[in-house]
Scaffold this motif. Structure first.
Motif, short mmCIF file in Angstrom:
data_model
loop_
_atom_site.label_atom_id
_atom_site.label_comp_id
_atom_site.label_asym_id
_atom_site.label_seq_id
_atom_site.Cartn_x
_atom_site.Cartn_y
_atom_site.Cartn_z
N VAL A 1 24.89 -13.79 19.03
CA VAL A 1 25.15 -12.90 17.77
C VAL A 1 23.99 -12.16 17.35
CG1 VAL A 1 26.13 -12.96 15.49
CG2 VAL A 1 27.02 -14.67 17.09
N ASP A 2 22.81 -12.78 16.97
CA ASP A 2 21.66 -12.12 16.78
C ASP A 2 21.21 -11.05 17.62
OD1 ASP A 2 21.41 -13.75 14.20
OD2 ASP A 2 20.07 -15.15 15.27
N ALA B 1 20.34 -5.42 18.22
CA ALA B 1 20.56 -4.40 19.15
C ALA B 1 21.98 -3.15 19.02
CB ALA B 1 20.73 -4.73 20.61
N GLY B 2 22.70 -3.70 17.93
CA GLY B 2 23.91 -2.75 17.56
C GLY B 2 25.02 -2.83 18.49
N LYS C 1 30.01 -1.96 20.98
CA LYS C 1 29.91 -0.65 20.78
C LYS C 1 28.87 -0.63 21.99
CE LYS C 1 27.11 2.48 17.62
NZ LYS C 1 26.47 2.43 16.50
N GLY C 2 29.01 0.87 22.41
CA GLY C 2 27.84 1.27 23.41
C GLY C 2 27.71 0.45 24.47
N ALA C 3 26.29 -0.32 24.83
CA ALA C 3 25.87 -1.04 25.97
C ALA C 3 26.92 -2.27 25.80
CB ALA C 3 24.48 -1.33 25.64
N ILE D 1 19.26 -3.74 28.42
CA ILE D 1 19.56 -3.32 26.83
C ILE D 1 18.38 -3.35 26.14
CG2 ILE D 1 21.20 -3.65 25.02
CD1 ILE D 1 23.37 -4.98 26.98
N ASN D 2 17.79 -2.45 25.68
CA ASN D 2 16.61 -2.39 24.80
C ASN D 2 17.00 -2.92 23.20
OD1 ASN D 2 14.77 -1.28 26.90
ND2 ASN D 2 16.03 0.75 26.54
#
Length: 429
Positions: A140-141, A146-147, A166-168, A422-423
């Motif tokens: 979760v964190d 990372a969004g 979302k996204g990645a 994933i950055n």
């Protein structure tokens, strides 16, 4: 569903087997229902035979010009009695059917005793849990920083225990589903299906979700049509052949599907309510097999290995355990759990359950087989998660997190994701 005669067979001692899983079989009630059904059927047969004889006598007497009024009255009484017996038979059979639908499968003798996960028997383990020189974060964190995971907006949309990716994160989910399906269809011989997510009560009953787990299901409907959201693709996959006679020579049949799954889990409170471990809606690739009933035990070993293979390729440490008799699912006679290592919890957690249900589901769904010689044969069904998308994503991000907050993607997935990292800011590279 069981043959009631087997449940009452003293040599099988089904009551003792069921006690191992915490179920008390009411053999007195079952015996009375079976006996009364036999009595009613016998009385009905006798009454119909007598009615046939009486009808013949009426016709013969009428031809001779005799008074047939008494015999006609007897025929009317017999017709009334036959109707009463047929109604009683329907009632007894309905009560017996309801009784049998509530009886779980018989656990195999090889299962360890016990009713909780600590009594499970370790079968094997693979891989080594990673060691970190920092305090590992939970999924979760990692996801929210990372969004790519948004639980707050999911709660706004649907309430607690839903997720927005979302996204990645969304791309990783899609990649996992495609990867699992490719492995199982191209290498393990499964046929892929696209299935409805809404099914009938009869379909749910066929695999044992009803009546036992009605409170854990999402129910909907339009007008007077009742439908249930599937808790797993096992439900429609098994029921594809409901009421059918399969060709014995074409077994085994191996089916797979990627579907959404819906579970209200009304009895679950407190545990795993944070994050993706226990959600009301998630997606999963499911594996189902139909085999000759005499070969189901060896088929279980195979389907477990099929569930394990993606875990190995993803490099996720896991172990396989044989569940205790009191911890297996309602329809199972034996279950292996595949458990993946989660660094944030410092323990292994279930990621796939593989069960041999024997003929339990196929009897409920009316699935049989026939060989070239025309003889009927029993069919067994098996199922396994191969694998769940959310829990696998949890394991990947937690086991592959880096000190700077980035997450490395297993090499086998990069052709599907198009990125290998994933950055921390949610970008990919």
């Amino acid at each position: 569903m069981h043959d009631p005669r087997l449940l009452l067979d003293p040599e099988l001692d089904a009551a003792a087997k069921l006690r191992r899983r915490g179920y008390i079989l009411d053999t007195d009630r079952l015996g009375k229902l079976v006996s009364r059904r036999s009595e009613v059927i016998s009385e009905g047969d006798q009454a119909r035979a007598q009615a046939k004889k009486t009808a013949a006598k009426v016709q013969a007497a009428a031809r001779r010009g005799e008074d047939i009024a008494p015999m006609r009255e007897q025929a009317r009484e017999l017709k009334t009695r036959i109707g009463e017996l047929e109604e009683e038979q329907r009632q007894v059979e309905a009560e017996l059917n309801d009784f049998l639908l509530s009886v779980p499968n018989l656990p195999l003798d090889e299962l360890p005793d016990g009713a909780t996960e600590e009594f499970a028997e370790l079968v094997r383990s693979w891989g080594t849990p990673p060691e970190f020189d920092f305090e590992p974060a939970d999924h979760v964190d990692l996801g929210e920083r990372a969004g790519f995971l948004d639980l707050t907006r999911a709660t706004k949309l649907s309430g607690p225990r839903f997720a927005v990716f979302k996204g990645a994160g969304a791309r990783l989910q899609r990649a996992l589903a495609q990867f699992f399906l490719d492995v199982h269809t191209r290498e393990h011989g499964y046929t892929e299906f696209s299935l409805p997510s809404l099914v009938t009560r009869q379909t749910m009953t066929g695999t044992g979700q009803l009546p036992k787990f009605e409170e854990d299901l999402f129910r909907t409907g339009v007008a007077d049509r009742e439908l249930f959201l599937i808790p797993t693709a096992e439900v429609p996959l098994v029921n594809l052949h409901a009421g059918e006679i399969l060709d014995l020579d074409e077994l085994p049949l191996r089916y797979t599907a990627h579907t959404p799954c819906f579970r209200s889990e009304a009895g679950s409170y407190g545990r795993d309510t944070r994050g993706l471990i226990r959600q009301h809606e998630f997606s999963k690739v499911e594996l189902v097999q139909f085999v000759d009933a005499g070969k189901s035990r060896e088929a279980l070993e195979e389907i477990v290995s099929h569930a394990e293979e993606p875990m190995r390729r993803l490099g996720l440490p896991y172990r396989v355990v044989k569940l205790a008799a009191g911890d297996i699912g309602f329809a199972a006679q034996i279950t292996y759990d595949v458990e993946v290592w989660l660094p944030s919890q410092g323990t292994y957690r279930e990621i796939s359950s593989a069960s041999d249900t024997g003929t339990f589901q196929t009897r409920r769904a009316g699935i049989r087989a026939k060989g070239k010689d025309g003889k009927r044969a029993a069919v067994a069904s098996l199922n396994a998660s191969g694998l769940p998308i959310g829990r696998t994503l949890v394991a990947i991000v937690e086991n592959n997190q880096q000190a700077d907050g980035s997450i490395r993607i297993p090499e086998v997935l990069t052709p599907y994701t198009g990125f290998s990292v994933i950055n921390p800011d949610g970008s990919t590279s």
